[in-house]
Scaffold this active site. Structure first.
Site, PDB file in Angstrom:
ATOM      1  N   TRP A   1      16.032  27.991  14.733  1.00 23.14           N
ATOM      2  CA  TRP A   1      14.957  27.030  15.015  1.00 23.14           C
ATOM      3  C   TRP A   1      15.479  25.604  15.132  1.00 23.14           C
ATOM      4  O   TRP A   1      14.802  24.723  15.640  1.00 23.14           O
ATOM      5  CB  TRP A   1      13.873  27.104  13.944  1.00 23.14           C
ATOM      6  CG  TRP A   1      14.184  26.377  12.681  1.00 23.14           C
ATOM      7  CD1 TRP A   1      15.101  26.739  11.740  1.00 23.14           C
ATOM      8  CD2 TRP A   1      13.603  25.158  12.201  1.00 23.14           C
ATOM      9  NE1 TRP A   1      15.116  25.826  10.713  1.00 23.14           N
ATOM     10  CE2 TRP A   1      14.201  24.846  10.970  1.00 23.14           C
ATOM     11  CE3 TRP A   1      12.611  24.301  12.699  1.00 23.14           C
ATOM     12  CZ2 TRP A   1      13.866  23.715  10.229  1.00 23.14           C
ATOM     13  CZ3 TRP A   1      12.283  23.172  11.944  1.00 23.14           C
ATOM     14  CH2 TRP A   1      12.900  22.888  10.734  1.00 23.14           C
TER      15      TRP A   1
ATOM     16  N   HIS B   1      22.184  16.153   4.046  1.00 19.52           N
ATOM     17  CA  HIS B   1      22.542  17.230   3.110  1.00 19.52           C
ATOM     18  C   HIS B   1      22.525  18.598   3.815  1.00 19.52           C
ATOM     19  O   HIS B   1      22.959  19.575   3.239  1.00 19.52           O
ATOM     20  CB  HIS B   1      21.642  17.227   1.867  1.00 19.52           C
ATOM     21  CG  HIS B   1      20.186  17.432   2.137  1.00 19.52           C
ATOM     22  ND1 HIS B   1      19.216  16.865   1.363  1.00 19.52           N
ATOM     23  CD2 HIS B   1      19.530  18.120   3.089  1.00 19.52           C
ATOM     24  CE1 HIS B   1      18.026  17.206   1.828  1.00 19.52           C
ATOM     25  NE2 HIS B   1      18.193  17.974   2.878  1.00 19.52           N
TER      26      HIS B   1
HETATM   27 CU   LIG Z   1      16.597  18.793   3.771  1.00 18.20          CU
END
Ligand SMILES: [Cu+2]
Lengths: 534, 183
Positions: free
Chosen positions: A142, A302
């Site tokens: 996605w 992250h």
């Molecule tokens: Cu995140």
């Protein structure tokens, strides 16, 4: 000569007759219903795709589908669940509940409201049509990372246009929600008296306006890279595919909060009613929501610890991400404190809400594990991340959507749902969801990569268990479908009162209206505001 | 809904729409911003910006140090070429100039435009690896079946920190024929 009948133009007219009502409606309840039913349908479509995935992974080796189609399934399952099921379901709840909760007659921009729903339908149909195209539906995951996504066949431009439509639809929905909350509140409804669901949606709507255009921009760059010789992400032309990942996750991380903040809002609405206590720490809940929303903009990389980042960057994104645990922890403790010494009862909405608090916390903790940059190198792109985000979405967002269904169905329809079947649905879901996702932690730690149709045989046992859990979970959801249909058609036959749940009208305004409520919610603004939720 | 409230709603909706349009622009603004951030000296650059030509200057040659430079050659997707370096690796002294030949061949019967993109590992050494001559500075055109020997002349800046003993330089050739025709 024809007689002209001058009709008195009055405001409390009912709905238009027949099927046309649902196409041209500008009523917040009708549109809310459309959103909710559409989301429920997409939940089963996306769920069917998940069943294909789990069936293929039941045993090692290739059984049912070819690998390209398998990859299309993982991609489409995610897109359908995120943009077709979870987000529209929360927009549907917002449409139904926000005007009733703030003492307004309807949404602020009713015609735009209608348009944003039908654009959503168009977007999802366009996306679904890519399944039938030459080269198959997008199969890149996605996240649509280049250069892989640029190898999609004929479907690429259609998938991108569908993202544009979905984006426009969400932005219009968000604008409408903000305008409603700012301009349509009853005079006595001050900001710091608003129910938590309204607060969380207000903040979510701002997130949507900030991020959906960025995503639309990113996919537009993909489009021009593919068809108009630009080189945003094409290394050969001086571009950089890593840039796409930065732009995508600038959207993608807040996007996960778009799905979880309204979840928090509903949980904060349901738990106090069944604990028969005010919500613990109302204002800290508001500030925690705002803090989470702010932090969501500064932690995106992250998701990219392994793509190559300066050490300073890795450290910054690691610590910033960990900070999110603080406001989230505030919320979890507040829900727990709300239940503490409450006169609790365990009707189906409360059961789902309690399961949410427990299981979401687990999903949060695995998130904290992955925030640690050096160990993320082990977890990255394994089933550990799959387990993590499914814990924060299925027993969190989906469970809370179920809870919301059970909680408000009697209000919406005027009928009571069958509590026995509701409880059965809960227990089957709560047990099977753990059989489904808990073993995926082990698979991930043992090194099984995500998005693969076949795997090494040492992963066979846990995959089989996970698939069995998946099939039970999938089948259990049919009970919810049954409940919804049954309740609309009369349910248990028991007449429900205006407040449905004991003392609910002390918590929020919607319980002061009849069940079902009048077509236009509050034609005159209410003067006294229930404050038990604060 | 009173006229007053309706006007307020439309005004607010317009403002929010403007914010959305501005955020669309912000997505595009991230492109130049990304390049600027990658240029900052205090960020140890991971994105090698080494397509730059550097003038040849005389450095003090450090005969006591030896660094192994490894060469990797890759073809993107199915770029129809042959591509290799004349040696797999080279032991060099910082400050001394070296020339390595790369061999590339167009396997098709048509003219071809291709572009070689370099990449370093570890990424930080890209700022110490100075190129005086390289086939990666610009696009290369090949006639049908043409083979070329392409020199790459470089020096490792003696300021390279002591801990780097082996560095890898990888080149990937991209087939840009279609793009350059359309342009
Ligand atoms: Cu995140």
């Amino acid at each position: 000569m024809s007689a002209v009948v001058a009709e008195h133009d009055h405001h409390d007219h009912g709905p238009a007759k027949g099927l046309l009502r649902w196409i041209i409606t500008t009523n917040h309840k009708d549109i809310g219903t459309l959103y909710l039913l559409f989301a429920l349908a997409m939940f089963f479509v996306g769920g069917a795709m998940a069943m294909v995935i789990r069936a293929e992974l039941f045993e090692p080796g290739l059984q049912f589908v070819d690998p390209a189609f398998f990859n299309s399934m993982t991609t489409m399952h995610a897109l359908v669940m995120v943009f077709g099921a979870v987000m529209p379901a929360f927009v549907g709840l917002a449409n139904w509940m926000i005007p009733m909760m703030i003492g307004a007659p309807d949404m602020a921009l009713p015609r735009m409201n209608n348009m944003s729903f039908w654009l959503l339908v168009a977007g999802v149909l366009l996306l679904a049509s890519t399944l039938l195209m030459e080269g198959g539906a997008p199969a890149s995951g996605w996240t649509l990372y280049p250069p892989l996504v640029l190898q999609t066949g004929k479907a690429l431009p259609f998938a991108i246009f569908s993202v544009h439509l979905l984006g426009i639809s969400s932005i219009m929905g968000a604008i409408n929600i903000i305008a409603t909350i700012f301009n349509m509140r009853a005079p006595a409804m001050t900001l710091m008296k608003m129910p938590m669901f309204v607060w969380t949606w207000l903040i979510t709507a701002f997130l949507l306006i900030a991020i959906m255009p960025v995503f639309a921009g990113a996919v537009t760059m993909l489009l021009t890279d593919k068809f108009f010789q630009t080189s945003f992400f094409d290394a050969a032309g001086g571009g950089d595919p890593v840039l796409y990942q930065h732009i995508f996750w600038f959207f993608g991380h807040p996007e996960v909060y778009v799905m979880i903040l309204p979840t928090f809002g509903v949980a904060s609405t349901i738990i106090p009613v069944f604990a028969r206590k005010p919500l613990f720490g109302y204002s800290s809940m508001v500030y925690a929501t705002a803090a989470i929303a702010f932090l969501s903009f500064i932690v995106w990389a992250h998701h990219m610890f392994t793509v190559g980042m300066p050490i300073a960057g890795e450290l910054y994104f690691m610590y910033a991400t960990m900070l999110i645990a603080i406001p989230t922890g505030v919320k979890v403790f507040n829900w727990t404190a709300t239940m503490w010494k409450g006169s609790m009862t365990f009707e189906t909405p409360m059961l789902f809400s309690i399961a949410f608090v427990v299981l979401f916390t687990m999903g949060g903790f695995t998130g904290l594990m992955m925030a640690i940059a050096p160990v993320d190198f082990q977890y990255h792109d394994t089933y550990f991340i799959v387990a993590h985000f499914h814990y924060t979405l299925v027993p969190a967002s989906i469970f809370i959507l179920m809870a919301a269904g059970y909680f408000w169905l009697p209000k919406w329809t005027g009928h009571m749902y069958n509590e026995k079947i509701g409880q059965l649905h809960f227990w089957l879901s709560a047990i099977s969801v753990n059989i489904l996702f808990f073993p995926q932690h082990f698979l991930g730690l043992a090194g099984m990569p995500r998005r693969i149709p076949d795997y090494a045989i040492q992963f066979a046992d846990w995959n089989m268990i996970s698939s069995i859990g998946g099939f039970i979970f999938g089948a259990s959801q049919l009970l919810f479908l049954y409940i919804v249909v049954d309740t609309i058609r009369g349910g248990t036959g028991e007449k429900v009162t205006a407040e449905v749940w004991e003392d609910a009208s002390k918590h929020s305004l919607e319980w002061t209206l009849s069940s079902p409520p009048p077509y236009h919610s509050f034609t005159t603004p209410p003067t006294s505001i229930p404050t038990e939720h604060i | 809904m009173s006229k007053d409230v309706a006007n307020k709603n439309i005004k607010l909706a317009r403002t929010l729409l403007l914010v959305a349009v501005a955020m669309f622009g912000f997505g595009y603004a991230l492109v130049p911003l990304y390049d600027v951030l990658c240029e900052w000296k205090w960020i140890e650059r991971d994105r090698p910006d080494d397509i730059k030509k550097v003038p040849e200057v005389a450095y003090q040659i450090d005969r006591n140090r030896e660094v192994t430079v490894e060469f990797m050659t890759t073809l993107n997707e199915s770029t129809p070429m042959k591509f290799r370096a004349e040696k797999k690796q080279l032991k060099v002294h910082p400050g001394e100039y070296y020339t390595v030949n790369f061999y590339a061949e167009n396997k098709t019967d048509n003219a071809m435009v291709a572009r070689a993109i370099p990449s370093f590992s570890p990424a930080v050494i890209s700022s110490y690896f100075e190129k005086i001559e390289c086939f990666c500075f610009s696009e290369q055109t090949f006639k049908a079946k043409e083979a070329k020997i392409m020199p790459m002349r470089f020096v490792i800046n003696p300021a390279l920190p002591e801990q780097y003993k082996t560095i890898t330089l990888s080149y990937t050739f991209f087939d840009n024929t279609e793009k350059s025709v359309k342009k």
